[in-house]
Scaffold this motif. Structure first.
Motif, short mmCIF file in Angstrom:
data_model
loop_
_atom_site.label_atom_id
_atom_site.label_comp_id
_atom_site.label_asym_id
_atom_site.label_seq_id
_atom_site.Cartn_x
_atom_site.Cartn_y
_atom_site.Cartn_z
N LYS A 9 -1.07 7.58 -5.60
CA LYS A 9 0.14 8.17 -6.26
C LYS A 9 -0.46 7.66 -7.79
O LYS A 9 -0.97 6.96 -8.16
CB LYS A 9 1.42 7.16 -6.22
N ARG A 10 -0.15 8.86 -8.53
CA ARG A 10 -0.79 8.84 -10.02
C ARG A 10 0.13 9.35 -11.02
O ARG A 10 0.98 9.83 -10.71
CB ARG A 10 -1.92 9.95 -9.89
N TYR A 70 1.18 -1.17 -0.11
CA TYR A 70 -0.04 -0.03 0.06
C TYR A 70 0.87 1.26 -0.10
O TYR A 70 0.50 2.24 -0.67
CB TYR A 70 -0.93 0.22 1.40
N GLU A 71 2.04 1.30 0.71
CA GLU A 71 3.11 2.34 0.90
C GLU A 71 3.19 2.61 -0.75
O GLU A 71 3.57 3.91 -0.93
CB GLU A 71 3.96 1.94 1.54
N ALA A 72 3.64 1.76 -1.44
CA ALA A 72 4.14 2.05 -2.86
C ALA A 72 3.01 2.81 -3.71
O ALA A 72 3.28 3.59 -4.58
CB ALA A 72 4.40 0.65 -3.80
N LEU A 73 1.60 2.46 -3.42
CA LEU A 73 0.61 3.32 -4.20
C LEU A 73 0.35 4.54 -3.40
O LEU A 73 -0.53 5.51 -3.92
CB LEU A 73 -0.65 2.40 -3.83
N PHE A 74 0.96 5.03 -2.25
CA PHE A 74 0.66 5.99 -1.56
C PHE A 74 1.57 7.31 -1.94
O PHE A 74 2.65 7.43 -2.10
CB PHE A 74 0.97 5.77 0.01
N ASN A 75 0.91 8.43 -2.11
CA ASN A 75 1.60 9.64 -2.60
C ASN A 75 1.88 10.60 -1.51
O ASN A 75 1.03 10.98 -0.62
CB ASN A 75 0.49 10.48 -3.54
N LYS A 76 3.36 10.44 -1.08
CA LYS A 76 3.69 11.23 0.23
C LYS A 76 4.03 12.81 -0.29
O LYS A 76 4.57 13.39 0.56
CB LYS A 76 5.17 10.49 0.65
#
Length: 115
Positions: free
Chosen positions: A88-89, A50-56
Motif C-alpha cells: 500500500k503506497r 502485514y495486512e495493514a501494509l497490503f494493497n487490496k
C-alpha cells in the motif's frame, strides 16, 4: 529516521510527494528497488500488521484470486516480498511512526508530523 516508499508511476504518490516537504527523507522507489525482508520487518514492527501494509486494490490481488481466499499474516508477508504492487503506497516512516497509504487522513497526519 525519515523514509518514504513510493511508486514513481503512481499519480497519487506523485501528488502526495509534492504536497509533503521531503527534506531529509530517504526515498525508495519500490519498482526499481523493491522492499526487502529487513525493511518489511521494520514496517511490521511499527504497524503490527502485514495486512495493514497490503494493497487490496492492486489488480494482481483480483487476478490471482486472492480476494476469494482467507489470507493469514504469513501469506500477506509472502506476497508483499514477492510483488511490489502489493505494498500500500506511499509508506512514510518518520522517527518511530508509520503512515500507510493515501487516505486524506493519513496524508494530513504526515504533513502535520513533517511541518
Amino acid at each position: 529516521m525519515k523514509k518514504v516508499y513510493f511508486l514513481k508511476t503512481c499519480d497519487t504518490c506523485k501528488r502526495i510527494l509534492k504536497e509533503v516537504n521531503l527534506d531529509g527523507f530517504e526515498q525508495q522507489e519500490i519498482k526499481v528497488n523493491p522492499v526487502n525482508e529487513t525493511q518489511l520487518q521494520e514496517m511490521y514492527a511499527l504497524s503490527n500488521s502485514y495486512e495493514a501494509l497490503f494493497n487490496k486494490r492492486a489488480r494482481l490481488y483480483k487476478s490471482l484470486g486472492l480476494k476469494d481466499k482467507s489470507l493469514s499474516e504469513p501469506d500477506y508477508k509472502k506476497y508483499l516480498l514477492e510483488e511490489y504492487t502489493f505494498l500500500k503506497r506511499p509508506v512514510f516512516i518518520i522517527d518511530d511512526e508509520i503512515f500507510i497509504g493515501n487516505s486524506k487522513k493519513e496524508v494530513e497526519k504526515v504533513k502535520e508530523k513533517v511541518n
